[in-house]
Design a protein around this motif. Structure first.
Motif, PDB file in Angstrom:
ATOM      1  N   GLY A 176      -1.537   2.628   6.543  1.00 34.31           N
ATOM      2  CA  GLY A 176      -1.492   2.917   7.976  1.00 34.31           C
ATOM      3  C   GLY A 176      -2.126   1.823   8.813  1.00 34.31           C
ATOM      4  O   GLY A 176      -1.618   1.453   9.878  1.00 34.31           O
ATOM      5  N   GLN A 177      -3.228   1.277   8.332  1.00 42.10           N
ATOM      6  CA  GLN A 177      -3.916   0.206   9.058  1.00 42.10           C
ATOM      7  C   GLN A 177      -3.056  -1.050   9.139  1.00 42.10           C
ATOM      8  O   GLN A 177      -2.986  -1.701  10.187  1.00 42.10           O
ATOM      9  CB  GLN A 177      -5.250  -0.096   8.377  1.00 42.10           C
ATOM     10  CG  GLN A 177      -6.289   0.999   8.549  1.00 42.10           C
ATOM     11  CD  GLN A 177      -7.469   0.867   7.600  1.00 42.10           C
ATOM     12  OE1 GLN A 177      -7.503  -0.018   6.740  1.00 42.10           O
ATOM     13  NE2 GLN A 177      -8.439   1.749   7.734  1.00 42.10           N
ATOM     14  N   TYR A 216       0.838  -1.205   0.000  1.00 39.31           N
ATOM     15  CA  TYR A 216       0.000   0.000   0.000  1.00 39.31           C
ATOM     16  C   TYR A 216       0.876   1.260   0.000  1.00 39.31           C
ATOM     17  O   TYR A 216       0.586   2.241  -0.701  1.00 39.31           O
ATOM     18  CB  TYR A 216      -0.903   0.016   1.223  1.00 39.31           C
ATOM     19  CG  TYR A 216      -2.027  -0.996   1.198  1.00 39.31           C
ATOM     20  CD1 TYR A 216      -2.909  -1.075   0.120  1.00 39.31           C
ATOM     21  CD2 TYR A 216      -2.235  -1.879   2.266  1.00 39.31           C
ATOM     22  CE1 TYR A 216      -3.944  -1.990   0.098  1.00 39.31           C
ATOM     23  CE2 TYR A 216      -3.279  -2.797   2.250  1.00 39.31           C
ATOM     24  CZ  TYR A 216      -4.123  -2.852   1.171  1.00 39.31           C
ATOM     25  OH  TYR A 216      -5.153  -3.752   1.150  1.00 39.31           O
ATOM     26  N   TYR A 217       1.932   1.216   0.806  1.00 42.77           N
ATOM     27  CA  TYR A 217       2.804   2.385   0.964  1.00 42.77           C
ATOM     28  C   TYR A 217       3.407   2.825  -0.368  1.00 42.77           C
ATOM     29  O   TYR A 217       3.503   4.015  -0.663  1.00 42.77           O
ATOM     30  CB  TYR A 217       3.912   2.035   1.962  1.00 42.77           C
ATOM     31  CG  TYR A 217       4.820   3.182   2.334  1.00 42.77           C
ATOM     32  CD1 TYR A 217       4.436   4.108   3.306  1.00 42.77           C
ATOM     33  CD2 TYR A 217       6.073   3.339   1.723  1.00 42.77           C
ATOM     34  CE1 TYR A 217       5.270   5.154   3.655  1.00 42.77           C
ATOM     35  CE2 TYR A 217       6.907   4.380   2.068  1.00 42.77           C
ATOM     36  CZ  TYR A 217       6.500   5.284   3.043  1.00 42.77           C
ATOM     37  OH  TYR A 217       7.331   6.333   3.384  1.00 42.77           O
ATOM     38  N   ARG A 218       3.791   1.844  -1.173  1.00 41.56           N
ATOM     39  CA  ARG A 218       4.417   2.155  -2.464  1.00 41.56           C
ATOM     40  C   ARG A 218       3.408   2.685  -3.490  1.00 41.56           C
ATOM     41  O   ARG A 218       3.799   3.158  -4.553  1.00 41.56           O
ATOM     42  CB  ARG A 218       5.121   0.922  -3.020  1.00 41.56           C
ATOM     43  CG  ARG A 218       6.424   0.610  -2.291  1.00 41.56           C
ATOM     44  CD  ARG A 218       7.102  -0.623  -2.831  1.00 41.56           C
ATOM     45  NE  ARG A 218       8.427  -0.777  -2.236  1.00 41.56           N
ATOM     46  CZ  ARG A 218       9.566  -0.406  -2.814  1.00 41.56           C
ATOM     47  NH1 ARG A 218       9.530   0.155  -3.999  1.00 41.56           N
ATOM     48  NH2 ARG A 218      10.724  -0.576  -2.218  1.00 41.56           N
ATOM     49  N   GLN A 219       2.136   2.594  -3.163  1.00 39.07           N
ATOM     50  CA  GLN A 219       1.100   3.100  -4.072  1.00 39.07           C
ATOM     51  C   GLN A 219       0.484   4.410  -3.580  1.00 39.07           C
ATOM     52  O   GLN A 219      -0.463   4.911  -4.183  1.00 39.07           O
ATOM     53  CB  GLN A 219      -0.017   2.066  -4.214  1.00 39.07           C
ATOM     54  CG  GLN A 219       0.422   0.743  -4.828  1.00 39.07           C
ATOM     55  CD  GLN A 219      -0.736  -0.244  -4.919  1.00 39.07           C
ATOM     56  OE1 GLN A 219      -1.539  -0.206  -5.848  1.00 39.07           O
ATOM     57  NE2 GLN A 219      -0.838  -1.137  -3.938  1.00 39.07           N
ATOM     58  N   MET A 220       1.023   4.950  -2.500  1.00 41.08           N
ATOM     59  CA  MET A 220       0.459   6.180  -1.942  1.00 41.08           C
ATOM     60  C   MET A 220       0.506   7.311  -2.975  1.00 41.08           C
ATOM     61  O   MET A 220       1.561   7.571  -3.559  1.00 41.08           O
ATOM     62  CB  MET A 220       1.217   6.583  -0.674  1.00 41.08           C
ATOM     63  CG  MET A 220       0.814   5.787   0.556  1.00 41.08           C
ATOM     64  SD  MET A 220       1.959   5.964   1.970  1.00 41.08           S
ATOM     65  CE  MET A 220       2.184   7.738   2.043  1.00 41.08           C
ATOM     66  N   ILE A 254       5.259   8.911   8.610  1.00 41.19           N
ATOM     67  CA  ILE A 254       5.151   9.554   7.292  1.00 41.19           C
ATOM     68  C   ILE A 254       3.715   9.508   6.796  1.00 41.19           C
ATOM     69  O   ILE A 254       3.200  10.484   6.233  1.00 41.19           O
ATOM     70  CB  ILE A 254       6.093   8.847   6.288  1.00 41.19           C
ATOM     71  CG1 ILE A 254       7.546   9.028   6.713  1.00 41.19           C
ATOM     72  CG2 ILE A 254       5.870   9.368   4.871  1.00 41.19           C
ATOM     73  CD1 ILE A 254       8.544   8.206   5.922  1.00 41.19           C
ATOM     74  N   ILE A 255       3.060   8.376   7.014  1.00 43.12           N
ATOM     75  CA  ILE A 255       1.658   8.206   6.597  1.00 43.12           C
ATOM     76  C   ILE A 255       0.760   9.203   7.322  1.00 43.12           C
ATOM     77  O   ILE A 255      -0.086   9.865   6.703  1.00 43.12           O
ATOM     78  CB  ILE A 255       1.199   6.760   6.866  1.00 43.12           C
ATOM     79  CG1 ILE A 255       1.877   5.805   5.884  1.00 43.12           C
ATOM     80  CG2 ILE A 255      -0.317   6.640   6.769  1.00 43.12           C
ATOM     81  CD1 ILE A 255       1.748   4.345   6.258  1.00 43.12           C
TER      82      ILE A 255
END
Length: 282
Positions: free
Chosen positions: A149-150, A131-135, A174-175
């Motif tokens: 984050g979840q 998920y983080y890499r798709q933010m 960061i999120i």
């Protein structure tokens, strides 16, 4: 010669040929599915052999072939110990190949089936990373950011001593900063439209949920600004007072003080205000 009968027979032949043409793809599709099932049913390769073949392909850098081998193992021996190991490999391989949706699917399945397993921490980490890499950037919808984050929060809560938790905590900061920034962006938009109530709700979210981010100083100033515009002076004074108490050298506090001072007011904290209570609860 009976011309009518000949015409009728010709039409029937055309209809039969048309039906045959239409039925052919369906028959081929059915055969293809049946062949796939038969192939799986006839494959009696032991699970450990398939697993080792998958590892060998992975070591050779043949990630796609390795992925297919572990997928085959998972289909042939579901819920087995080797299937369990194959899920870990599938999550890793898909992540390595940039296939983040497939990574999350494998990781979630593993965590659901084996919630107490030590590899669940790694699976949650890979899901969070996917998920983080798709933010997206801050101007777009932050649904993926929330999911990142979840996943990281669940990892930290369930496996605080995991080797992956320190990095998850760093990414979570960061999120939260990005989510707080999004709330500020929307809140400022509402202020420009003079929709003060909607703006206050956004700034309130920053103060309550993202208080440790860099956005909280501006959020307190914007609350001062919005409440003052609405004529709710005591809340405006409280926001400015809390801002000054926690960030006395902030330019945002100087701006808040100047805004109130022009109207003959000064920062003054109301201990019963939600703003005051929000900071005391931290």
């Amino acid at each position: 010669m009976d011309t009518g009968s000949e015409t009728s027979r010709t039409k029937r032949m055309k209809n039969i040929l048309m039906l045959a043409v239409l039925a052919a793809p369906l028959a081929l599709g059915a055969c293809s599915k049946k062949d796939d099932l038969d192939e799986l049913a006839l494959n009696d390769t032991p699970a450990d052999v398939l697993f080792n073949e998958g590892l060998a392909l992975r070591a050779q850098g043949k990630l796609r072939d390795s992925t297919e081998k572990f997928e085959e193992l998972d289909k042939l021996y579901p819920y087995s110990e080797y299937s369990k190991k194959s899920l870990v490999n599938l999550a890793f391989l898909n992540y390595s190949r940039g296939k983040y949706t497939e990574t999350v699917t494998a990781a979630k399945r593993f965590v659901t089936l084996y919630p107490g397993d030590e590899d669940s921490a790694y699976m949650l980490y890979l899901a969070g990373q996917s998920y983080y890499r798709q933010m997206p950037d801050i101007t777009r919808d932050q649904g993926v950011t929330l999911k990142a984050g979840q996943a990281f929060s669940e990892l930290i809560q369930r496996f605080p001593d995991s080797e992956y938790s320190p990095d998850a905590e760093k990414k979570l900061r960061i999120i939260k900063d990005q989510l707080g920034g999004k709330e500020m962006q929307v809140g400022r938009f509402y202020l420009k439209k003079r929709n003060y109530i909607a703006g206050i709700n956004r700034f309130k979210t920053v103060v309550v949920d993202y208080q440790t981010t860099r956005h909280v100083e501006e959020a307190l100033f914007r609350l001062t600004e919005a409440y003052y515009a609405l004529g709710v002076v005591n809340e405006a004074q409280t926001a400015a007072a809390v801002l000054g108490h926690n960030y006395p050298d902030s330019q945002w506090y100087k701006d808040a003080y100047s805004l109130l001072n022009k109207g003959g007011y000064e920062p003054s904290e109301d201990s019963g205000s939600w703003i005051s209570r929000a900071f005391k609860s931290i």
